[in-house]
Design an enzyme around this catalytic site. Structure first.
Site, PDB file in Angstrom:
ATOM      1  N   ASP A   1      -8.570   9.903 -12.654  1.00  0.00           N
ATOM      2  CA  ASP A   1      -7.448  10.468 -13.392  1.00  0.00           C
ATOM      3  C   ASP A   1      -7.881  11.818 -13.956  1.00  0.00           C
ATOM      4  OD1 ASP A   1      -4.673   9.725 -14.766  1.00  0.00           O
ATOM      5  OD2 ASP A   1      -5.911  10.731 -16.262  1.00  0.00           O
TER       6      ASP A   1
ATOM      7  N   ASN B   1       0.176  21.459 -17.159  1.00  0.00           N
ATOM      8  CA  ASN B   1       1.606  21.595 -16.856  1.00  0.00           C
ATOM      9  C   ASN B   1       2.354  22.258 -18.003  1.00  0.00           C
ATOM     10  OD1 ASN B   1       1.760  20.604 -14.266  1.00  0.00           O
ATOM     11  ND2 ASN B   1       1.998  18.482 -14.898  1.00  0.00           N
TER      12      ASN B   1
ATOM     13  N   HIS C   1       4.520  23.800 -14.079  1.00  0.00           N
ATOM     14  CA  HIS C   1       4.307  22.779 -13.054  1.00  0.00           C
ATOM     15  C   HIS C   1       3.791  23.377 -11.746  1.00  0.00           C
ATOM     16  CE1 HIS C   1       5.883  19.281 -15.196  1.00  0.00           C
ATOM     17  NE2 HIS C   1       6.725  20.119 -15.788  1.00  0.00           N
TER      18      HIS C   1
ATOM     19  N   ASP D   1       0.707  21.979  -9.614  1.00  0.00           N
ATOM     20  CA  ASP D   1       0.707  21.670  -8.177  1.00  0.00           C
ATOM     21  C   ASP D   1      -0.499  22.285  -7.485  1.00  0.00           C
ATOM     22  OD1 ASP D   1       3.007  20.271  -8.531  1.00  0.00           O
ATOM     23  OD2 ASP D   1       4.351  21.813  -7.720  1.00  0.00           O
TER      24      ASP D   1
ATOM     25  N   ARG E   1     -16.434  10.675   3.455  1.00  0.00           N
ATOM     26  CA  ARG E   1     -16.663  10.550   4.895  1.00  0.00           C
ATOM     27  C   ARG E   1     -15.334  10.331   5.608  1.00  0.00           C
ATOM     28  NH1 ARG E   1     -20.773   5.618   4.310  1.00  0.00           N
ATOM     29  NH2 ARG E   1     -18.881   4.934   3.279  1.00  0.00           N
TER      30      ARG E   1
ATOM     31  N   GLU F   1      -1.206  12.306 -11.599  1.00  0.00           N
ATOM     32  CA  GLU F   1      -2.512  12.953 -11.506  1.00  0.00           C
ATOM     33  C   GLU F   1      -3.615  11.945 -11.237  1.00  0.00           C
ATOM     34  OE1 GLU F   1      -1.723  12.462 -16.016  1.00  0.00           O
ATOM     35  OE2 GLU F   1      -0.576  12.859 -14.216  1.00  0.00           O
TER      36      GLU F   1
ATOM     37  N   ARG G   1     -21.043  12.776  -7.261  1.00  0.00           N
ATOM     38  CA  ARG G   1     -20.602  13.885  -6.399  1.00  0.00           C
ATOM     39  C   ARG G   1     -19.122  14.186  -6.607  1.00  0.00           C
ATOM     40  NH1 ARG G   1     -22.025  12.592  -0.442  1.00  0.00           N
ATOM     41  NH2 ARG G   1     -21.134  14.671  -0.181  1.00  0.00           N
TER      42      ARG G   1
END
Length: 682
Positions: A513, A521, A526, A530, A545, A556, A576
């Site tokens: 999240d 936003n 917005h 995006d 992978r 989100e 990572r």
């Protein structure tokens, strides 16, 4: 400081892999000359010298070429070797001329097999020359188009070199499984020849590819095979390459003692084999290893030994590595003025050749070392240079993506134009058919049965086309219903349908999240949100992978499913994912927006039961872990390692107060913090 330093050391070892590949690429090219023409067997001896003295090797190859017939097909291999040697010496224009000459031979040589080999050799050489100025996706497509033109009758050197080039490109693009498949195909050819030196080198290169893919045990096994072969044949130069890869594997395992022993043995074998280039690189890496241990005096002495070796071998990467190690060692020895001057001279060289990624890495490491030694003002200046370079890296990365997208768009447009032309021809054929039918209808009015049959055929064809069109539209609607239109990721509906195919949750789930996304936003609009979502989706796909799955789960929120991994790989992937988001800001209308995320994850079935859960229960568990990550400060990942619940009833009781259960010891978490974000934060 340590993280930045390790990054530079790994890049130094990347130069090793490149040098191994280049030496192998050129050596393989010589094999057909030896196999087909006894007087040309000297090329193998010349190629040995190319590892340490590419300038002398080039001169000898040019003398050899002077004695060959102009249309001799053997010149295909000789030109390719000359092109690679010229590239090593920094003579890019000359290397490009050799590639053009190969193109010309691909137009006029006979038989057809020789023309195909010449064109393939030119394409692979040009791919090596264009890596820094052409989108890698375009070069990868070029290599994929070349390989099908090669077969068992192709020149062995051409075939192996093109496989090697394709594997290197796929590794750079992160397609490690395809890269390993290319290495395996090349190894089968080399073993069947048999070409013992090629078999050894390909095994070492493939071992490094397995390391990058996270398969350390497999990497170690393959490199052990290479070492046994090299030892059996007394091939000291190949042993040097094997030991350099061994030092990389030891670093990945965290075995500092084995790393030092491998590097010291590599230096000894390089001297024994007379390879100045390998000795320079191994000595530079040894200096780097001393830096990691903060033995600055020994690091300086070792780097001072590496520098003249690199200069003697005309090995720019090893020379730069030695200079950087000298500079950092001098700073560590409280000789800041000398050390900074050395590092600045290297950075200026990078700046002249527009190597902004390398500049950013060096300045980040310099800032860390200066900060560690308490030189705050100088550290601040270095960090400022790092941020400027990081911004330039981001700009060039965006430009690179645009070029990749443009190439993809152009290819799609060409495909669409061909399809439209085919449709137009088809429509013309249908119109002609209709005209013919109408003519026959008026002429053969008396043959009512024939007319009715013709009409039946006509309307049946039309109905059939309508059915096919309807089926095509339904397929398109199905794809649109399963794909998020903004990010191009699979959507929640598709993920739920896939999970419904198996009741019990198996694999690793990550629920991610974005932090403070509502602030983005509300503050920037917005449209900016995006842009952030699209970039986050791109970065997530770049980390994962091919067989891993990522879904846009909500506004989100993103869900990632990894089918099989070890606990160590699970935690490493979480780290990572955090780093891929925070390492660089997202550019939105001249603003650099910092992006971080909170992640909850777990391996299913849960330990220690193992407790098997349905998918909706598994999602609830990682959702609770994700919210716990947010309450702990955001920009972090919380992974569930053990859970005291043995059945669903105990799990439901534990979920009522998840954080309390954690604090009471009812569950064990692995917590990973992300990098400090770059850019504007909320």
């Amino acid at each position: 400081m340590v993280a930045a330093h390790c990054t530079r050391q790994i890049h130094a070892r990347g130069w090793l892999a490149m040098s191994v590949c280049k030496a192998l690429w050129m050596l393989l090219a010589c094999w057909p000359l030896v196999a087909h023409s006894a007087p040309l067997s000297r090329i193998l001896a010349i190629e040995d010298e190319a590892r340490s003295r590419p300038d002398l090797a080039r001169d000898k190859l040019l003398m050899m070429r002077a004695g060959m017939a102009p249309d001799d097909p053997e010149q295909i291999d000789l030109l390719r070797v000359l092109g690679s040697v010229s590239h090593d010496l920094g003579q890019v224009a000359q290397a490009e001329r050799y590639a053009m000459e190969l193109d010309q031979r691909g137009l006029r040589l006979a038989p057809a097999r020789a023309r195909e080999d010449a064109r393939a050799a030119a394409a692979c050489l040009r791919a090596e020359l264009s890596r820094n100025k052409t989108p890698l996706g375009q070069l990868d497509t070029l290599a994929d188009d070349v390989l099908p033109t090669l077969n068992a009758d192709s020149r062995l050197g051409v075939h192996l070199a093109c496989l090697n080039t394709s594997a290197a490109l796929k590794e750079s693009l992160g397609n490690l499984e395809q890269a390993i498949a290319r290495h395996q195909e090349a190894l089968r050819l080399a073993d069947a020849a048999p070409l013992h030196w090629a078999s050894i080198s390909f095994r070492s290169v493939m071992a490094d590819a397995y390391r990058r893919a996270g398969h350390l045990e497999r990497a170690q096994s393959i490199n052990d095979e290479a070492r046994a072969l090299a030892t059996q044949r007394g091939d000291w130069r190949s042993l040097t390459e094997v030991l350099l890869v061994e030092s990389i594997l030891a670093t990945a395992r965290g075995d500092q003692k084995a790393e030092m022993e491998a590097l010291q043995q590599a230096i000894a074998f390089a001297k024994r084999g007379g390879s100045v280039r390998d000795e320079a690189l191994a000595t530079g890496n040894l200096s780097d290893a001393y830096l990691q241990r903060k033995d600055y005096a020994q690091a300086l002495r070792t780097a001072e030994r590496a520098l003249p070796l690199a200069q003697q071998a005309h090995y720019r990467e090893a020379e730069v590595l030695a200079q950087l190690n000298m500079g950092f060692a001098l700073i560590g020895l409280q000789r800041k003025t000398e050390g900074v001057a050395v590092i600045r001279s290297v950075v200026e060289g990078y700046r002249r050749s527009n190597e902004v990624v390398e500049i950013a890495e060096v300045m980040l490491e310099l800032g860390g070392l200066l900060e560690e030694t308490g030189q705050w003002a100088d550290a601040y200046e270095a960090y400022r240079d790092y941020r400027h370079s990081a911004d330039e890296v981001s700009r060039q990365a965006r430009l690179h993506v645009v070029l990749e997208l443009q190439e993809s768009f152009d290819a799609e447009r060409r495909h669409r134009d061909r399809a439209l032309l085919a449709d137009e021809n088809h429509l013309k054929e249908e119109a002609l058919t209709r005209s013919t039918l109408m003519f026959r209808l008026w002429v053969l009015v008396s043959a009512l049965a024939l007319v009715l049959l013709a009409l039946a055929v006509f309307f049946y064809g039309r109905m059939r086309r309508l059915q096919l069109a309807l089926r095509s539209n339904n397929e398109k609607l199905k794809v649109q219903g399963e794909q998020d239109p903004l990010t191009g990721l699979a959507n929640r509906r598709y993920g739920q349908a896939l999970m419904a195919s198996s009741v019990v949750a198996r694999g690793t789930l990550y629920l991610l999240d974005l932090d403070h996304f509502k602030h983005i936003n509300d503050t920037y609009g917005h449209a900016a949100g995006d842009v952030v979502l699209i970039e986050v989706a791109r970065r997530l796909k770049a980390v994962l992978r091919e067989n891993d799955r990522v879904y846009r789960w909500g506004g989100e929120e993103f869900l990632i499913l990894v089918r099989s991994s070890t606990p160590e790989q699970t935690d490493l992937l979480a780290q990572r994912l955090l780093q891929s988001l925070a390492a660089l800001p997202v550019m939105v209308e001249q603003r650099h927006l910092a992006v971080t995320a909170s992640i909850g994850y777990a391996d299913f079935p849960l330990s220690p039961g193992p407790l098997e859960l349905q998918w909706d229960q598994a999602l609830d568990v990682v959702d609770a872990a994700m919210y716990l990550a947010k309450t702990q400060g955001r920009n972090r990942a919380c992974g569930i390692r053990h859970l005291s619940a043995h059945n669903t009833a105990e799990l439901q009781a534990l979920m009522q107060d998840f954080e309390g259960a954690w604090r009471r010891g009812g569950l064990t978490l692995t917590e990973t913090a992300g990098l400090a974000p770059l850019g504007e934060t909320s």
